[in-house]
Scaffold this motif. Structure first.
Motif, mmCIF file in Angstrom:
data_model
loop_
_atom_site.group_PDB
_atom_site.id
_atom_site.type_symbol
_atom_site.label_atom_id
_atom_site.label_comp_id
_atom_site.label_asym_id
_atom_site.label_seq_id
_atom_site.Cartn_x
_atom_site.Cartn_y
_atom_site.Cartn_z
ATOM 1 N N THR A 63 0.844 -1.195 0.000
ATOM 2 C CA THR A 63 0.000 0.000 0.000
ATOM 3 C C THR A 63 0.880 1.247 0.000
ATOM 4 N N THR A 64 0.259 2.396 -0.217
ATOM 5 C CA THR A 64 1.020 3.644 -0.206
ATOM 6 C C THR A 64 1.579 3.943 1.178
ATOM 7 N N GLY A 65 1.008 3.353 2.209
ATOM 8 C CA GLY A 65 1.514 3.520 3.562
ATOM 9 C C GLY A 65 2.655 2.576 3.893
ATOM 10 N N GLY A 66 2.982 1.663 2.974
ATOM 11 C CA GLY A 66 4.094 0.747 3.185
ATOM 12 C C GLY A 66 3.690 -0.586 3.778
ATOM 13 N N ILE A 67 2.400 -0.847 3.916
ATOM 14 C CA ILE A 67 1.931 -2.113 4.480
ATOM 15 C C ILE A 67 1.912 -3.164 3.378
ATOM 16 N N VAL A 68 2.499 -4.310 3.663
ATOM 17 C CA VAL A 68 2.524 -5.417 2.721
ATOM 18 C C VAL A 68 1.464 -6.410 3.155
ATOM 19 N N GLY A 69 0.638 -6.835 2.214
ATOM 20 C CA GLY A 69 -0.413 -7.790 2.539
ATOM 21 C C GLY A 69 -0.817 -8.602 1.330
ATOM 22 N N LYS A 70 -1.665 -9.586 1.578
ATOM 23 C CA LYS A 70 -2.151 -10.476 0.530
ATOM 24 C C LYS A 70 -3.631 -10.194 0.313
ATOM 25 N N VAL A 71 -4.028 -10.046 -0.937
ATOM 26 C CA VAL A 71 -5.422 -9.758 -1.252
ATOM 27 C C VAL A 71 -6.253 -11.002 -0.950
ATOM 28 N N VAL A 72 -7.242 -10.826 -0.080
ATOM 29 C CA VAL A 72 -8.141 -11.910 0.281
ATOM 30 C C VAL A 72 -9.379 -11.864 -0.606
ATOM 31 N N LYS A 73 -9.855 -10.652 -0.846
ATOM 32 C CA LYS A 73 -11.104 -10.497 -1.578
ATOM 33 C C LYS A 73 -11.120 -9.125 -2.245
ATOM 34 N N VAL A 74 -11.566 -9.093 -3.488
ATOM 35 C CA VAL A 74 -11.787 -7.822 -4.176
ATOM 36 C C VAL A 74 -13.262 -7.511 -4.000
ATOM 37 N N LEU A 75 -13.563 -6.492 -3.204
ATOM 38 C CA LEU A 75 -14.947 -6.213 -2.830
ATOM 39 C C LEU A 75 -15.740 -5.568 -3.963
ATOM 40 N N ASP A 76 -15.212 -4.524 -4.560
ATOM 41 C CA ASP A 76 -15.880 -3.863 -5.685
ATOM 42 C C ASP A 76 -14.830 -3.073 -6.457
ATOM 43 N N ASP A 77 -15.288 -2.161 -7.293
ATOM 44 C CA ASP A 77 -14.345 -1.380 -8.098
ATOM 45 C C ASP A 77 -13.479 -0.454 -7.261
ATOM 46 N N ALA A 78 -13.912 -0.142 -6.061
ATOM 47 C CA ALA A 78 -13.202 0.845 -5.258
ATOM 48 C C ALA A 78 -12.449 0.254 -4.072
ATOM 49 N N GLU A 79 -12.818 -0.932 -3.593
ATOM 50 C CA GLU A 79 -12.218 -1.464 -2.373
ATOM 51 C C GLU A 79 -11.757 -2.901 -2.538
ATOM 52 N N ALA A 80 -10.786 -3.257 -1.697
ATOM 53 C CA ALA A 80 -10.300 -4.636 -1.622
ATOM 54 C C ALA A 80 -10.027 -4.954 -0.160
ATOM 55 N N GLN A 81 -10.035 -6.234 0.141
ATOM 56 C CA GLN A 81 -9.743 -6.668 1.499
ATOM 57 C C GLN A 81 -8.404 -7.393 1.454
ATOM 58 N N ILE A 82 -7.464 -6.942 2.299
ATOM 59 C CA ILE A 82 -6.159 -7.593 2.329
ATOM 60 C C ILE A 82 -5.880 -8.117 3.730
ATOM 61 N N GLU A 83 -5.079 -9.173 3.778
ATOM 62 C CA GLU A 83 -4.673 -9.759 5.049
ATOM 63 C C GLU A 83 -3.237 -9.325 5.305
ATOM 64 N N ILE A 84 -3.048 -8.591 6.404
ATOM 65 C CA ILE A 84 -1.717 -8.061 6.701
ATOM 66 C C ILE A 84 -0.973 -8.910 7.726
ATOM 67 N N ALA A 85 -1.693 -9.781 8.420
ATOM 68 C CA ALA A 85 -1.103 -10.745 9.354
ATOM 69 C C ALA A 85 -2.106 -11.892 9.466
ATOM 70 N N ASP A 86 -1.736 -12.980 10.148
ATOM 71 C CA ASP A 86 -2.640 -14.114 10.283
ATOM 72 C C ASP A 86 -3.910 -13.668 10.991
ATOM 73 N N GLY A 87 -5.037 -13.748 10.292
ATOM 74 C CA GLY A 87 -6.333 -13.407 10.851
ATOM 75 C C GLY A 87 -6.626 -11.916 10.920
ATOM 76 N N VAL A 88 -5.726 -11.066 10.450
ATOM 77 C CA VAL A 88 -5.951 -9.616 10.480
ATOM 78 C C VAL A 88 -6.239 -9.166 9.053
ATOM 79 N N LYS A 89 -7.501 -8.830 8.805
ATOM 80 C CA LYS A 89 -7.917 -8.398 7.472
ATOM 81 C C LYS A 89 -8.379 -6.943 7.547
ATOM 82 N N VAL A 90 -7.958 -6.164 6.562
ATOM 83 C CA VAL A 90 -8.362 -4.763 6.507
ATOM 84 C C VAL A 90 -8.921 -4.457 5.121
ATOM 85 N N ARG A 91 -9.838 -3.498 5.096
ATOM 86 C CA ARG A 91 -10.388 -3.023 3.818
ATOM 87 C C ARG A 91 -9.611 -1.780 3.417
ATOM 88 N N ILE A 92 -9.190 -1.744 2.169
ATOM 89 C CA ILE A 92 -8.467 -0.577 1.678
ATOM 90 C C ILE A 92 -9.084 -0.115 0.367
#
Length: 111
Positions: A63-92
């Motif tokens: 991400t632009t903030g420097g967070i490395v993660g794995k895409v878990v789900k592409v929610l829509d045209d504007a958002e995605a959900q990434i996993e930044i640690a085991d069990g920690v998912k964030v929407r960006i």
């Protein structure tokens, strides 16, 4: 004696030529700015948009903030959900993805 003689000015194309010579530096500066700044920036924006549109599950992103993660789900045209640690998912917001480090799963075929 105190009055200087008046010299006739040449009429016609010399005024147009002077105007073109005065405008020429501005045209050259704009052309240089276009090819050195504006055009490459548009190409970078287009490449980033294509990268964000091609985002899929399993991609490792930065991400632009420097967070490395794995895409878990592409929610829509504007958002995605990434996993930044085991069990920690964030929407960006997808536009905030600056780089795709590695591609994930291939797209599933329907049929």
């Amino acid at each position: 004696m105190f009055i200087t003689p008046a010299y006739a000015q040449t009429a016609g194309s010399s005024g147009v030529n002077e105007m073109m010579l005065n405008i020429l530096p501005f045209v050259l500066i704009f052309a240089v700015m276009y090819f050195m700044i504006i055009r490459p920036q548009r190409q970078r924006v287009k490449q980033h948009q294509e990268m964000v549109n091609a985002l899929r599950r399993g991609d490792v992103v930065v991400t632009t903030g420097g967070i490395v993660g794995k895409v878990v789900k592409v929610l829509d045209d504007a958002e995605a959900q990434i996993e930044i640690a085991d069990g920690v998912k964030v929407r960006i917001v997808r536009a905030m993805i600056s780089d795709v480090r590695s591609k994930g799963e291939p797209a599933k075929e329907n049929g």
